[in-house]
Design a protein around this motif. Sequence first.
Motif, short mmCIF file in Angstrom:
data_model
loop_
_atom_site.label_atom_id
_atom_site.label_comp_id
_atom_site.label_asym_id
_atom_site.label_seq_id
_atom_site.Cartn_x
_atom_site.Cartn_y
_atom_site.Cartn_z
N GLN A 75 0.97 -1.33 0.01
CA GLN A 75 -0.01 0.10 -0.08
C GLN A 75 0.79 1.33 -0.12
O GLN A 75 1.91 1.20 0.45
CB GLN A 75 -1.01 0.05 1.09
CG GLN A 75 -1.94 1.24 1.23
CD GLN A 75 -2.87 1.22 2.23
OE1 GLN A 75 -2.54 0.90 3.52
NE2 GLN A 75 -4.20 1.56 2.02
N TYR A 76 0.36 2.14 -0.58
CA TYR A 76 1.12 3.63 -0.56
C TYR A 76 0.09 4.74 -0.25
O TYR A 76 -1.17 4.27 -0.71
CB TYR A 76 1.87 3.93 -1.84
CG TYR A 76 1.35 3.77 -3.20
CD1 TYR A 76 0.27 4.67 -3.64
CD2 TYR A 76 1.36 2.54 -3.61
CE1 TYR A 76 -0.41 4.30 -5.10
CE2 TYR A 76 0.54 2.31 -5.02
CZ TYR A 76 -0.08 3.37 -5.52
OH TYR A 76 -0.61 3.09 -6.82
N GLU A 77 0.37 5.82 0.51
CA GLU A 77 -0.84 6.35 0.73
C GLU A 77 -0.29 7.95 0.19
O GLU A 77 0.92 8.32 0.63
CB GLU A 77 -0.87 6.48 2.38
CG GLU A 77 -1.47 5.45 2.94
CD GLU A 77 -1.23 5.19 4.64
OE1 GLU A 77 -1.92 4.71 5.27
OE2 GLU A 77 -0.53 6.24 5.07
N ALA A 124 -5.19 6.03 -1.49
CA ALA A 124 -4.34 4.80 -0.69
C ALA A 124 -4.63 3.53 -1.32
O ALA A 124 -5.33 2.63 -0.52
CB ALA A 124 -4.60 4.89 0.77
N ARG A 143 6.73 10.19 -6.04
CA ARG A 143 7.00 9.09 -5.89
C ARG A 143 6.62 8.70 -4.12
O ARG A 143 7.50 9.14 -3.35
CB ARG A 143 8.35 8.30 -6.14
CG ARG A 143 8.75 6.93 -5.73
CD ARG A 143 10.20 6.68 -5.81
NE ARG A 143 10.83 7.22 -7.06
CZ ARG A 143 12.00 7.39 -7.39
NH1 ARG A 143 13.06 7.18 -6.33
NH2 ARG A 143 12.68 7.96 -8.51
N PRO A 144 5.75 8.07 -3.81
CA PRO A 144 5.30 7.55 -2.63
C PRO A 144 6.10 6.62 -1.93
O PRO A 144 6.66 5.66 -2.56
CB PRO A 144 3.83 7.15 -2.71
CG PRO A 144 3.91 6.55 -3.77
CD PRO A 144 4.58 7.23 -4.99
N GLU A 145 6.13 6.75 -0.51
CA GLU A 145 6.71 5.42 0.36
C GLU A 145 5.65 4.17 -0.03
O GLU A 145 4.45 4.58 0.21
CB GLU A 145 6.81 6.11 1.54
CG GLU A 145 7.32 4.71 2.52
CD GLU A 145 7.46 5.02 3.92
OE1 GLU A 145 6.72 4.32 4.78
OE2 GLU A 145 7.79 6.27 4.38
N VAL A 146 6.27 3.24 -0.35
CA VAL A 146 5.56 1.89 -0.44
C VAL A 146 5.60 1.00 0.77
O VAL A 146 6.79 0.65 0.61
CB VAL A 146 5.87 1.32 -1.74
CG1 VAL A 146 4.85 0.10 -1.99
CG2 VAL A 146 5.57 2.40 -3.12
N ARG A 147 4.66 0.89 1.49
CA ARG A 147 4.71 -0.36 2.52
C ARG A 147 4.42 -1.61 1.86
O ARG A 147 3.57 -1.67 1.07
CB ARG A 147 3.84 -0.02 3.69
CG ARG A 147 4.00 1.46 4.31
CD ARG A 147 3.47 1.76 5.53
NE ARG A 147 4.18 0.74 6.28
CZ ARG A 147 3.63 0.43 7.69
NH1 ARG A 147 2.63 1.02 7.93
NH2 ARG A 147 4.17 -0.44 8.48
N HIS A 148 5.14 -2.56 2.31
CA HIS A 148 4.67 -3.87 1.90
C HIS A 148 4.77 -4.78 3.17
O HIS A 148 5.73 -4.58 3.86
CB HIS A 148 5.54 -4.30 0.67
CG HIS A 148 6.92 -4.08 0.84
ND1 HIS A 148 7.83 -5.24 1.23
CD2 HIS A 148 7.99 -3.11 0.87
CE1 HIS A 148 8.91 -4.83 1.56
NE2 HIS A 148 9.16 -3.49 1.07
#
Length: 193
Positions: free
Chosen positions: A5-7, A56, A85-90
């Motif tokens: 997910q990215y927000e 998101a 460029r968003p921070e991408v959580r995984h």
Amino acid sequence: MYAMQYEITLPADYDMGIVRERVATRGHLLDGLPGLGLKAYLMRERGTHSLVNQYAPFYLWTAPDAMAAFLLGPGFQGVVDDFGRPEVRHWTGLVCEEGPATGATPRTAVRRRQRIPGAAASLAAVSEEAAKETRRLAGLDAVVCAALALDPRSWEFVHLTLWDHDSPDAPGERFEVLHMSAPHRAELAGGAR
């Protein structure tokens, strides 16, 4: 299974109709993407269950190479071009269960993050309890599906539940689902054991 997910938090006066239009015109482009279990196009509007305007999207992938191909390909580049460029959580996916409303179009998503107790706790036991909670949620009326994933960097779980109506009685952050692409959703069923 892998979750991602990215927000993208937008200004308070941002016209969220732009996000709605973006999803309406581009959302279908991932409806056949190889390796994509599902993508829920999520949005929050300031003043409607949220203090912020936010786009998101939440993804469940069947394999890490599919996730990498998307992040390095033209689809994600479109996000970068439009929003930066968003921070991408995984996270590592643990469970994905279909609910009684599995055939319905999801309208609301609820995301809940859960810190894992200190080092003395058995990770296997804590994970099994979280998986049981995900399966319990998946059994509730109006649930399309429920997923559980683990972030071993911060030692937290993320729970995502998709509902077929606007006002589920569930704790967590509430998002509107604008569209869902789910070309390989059947491959997510159950998740890691």
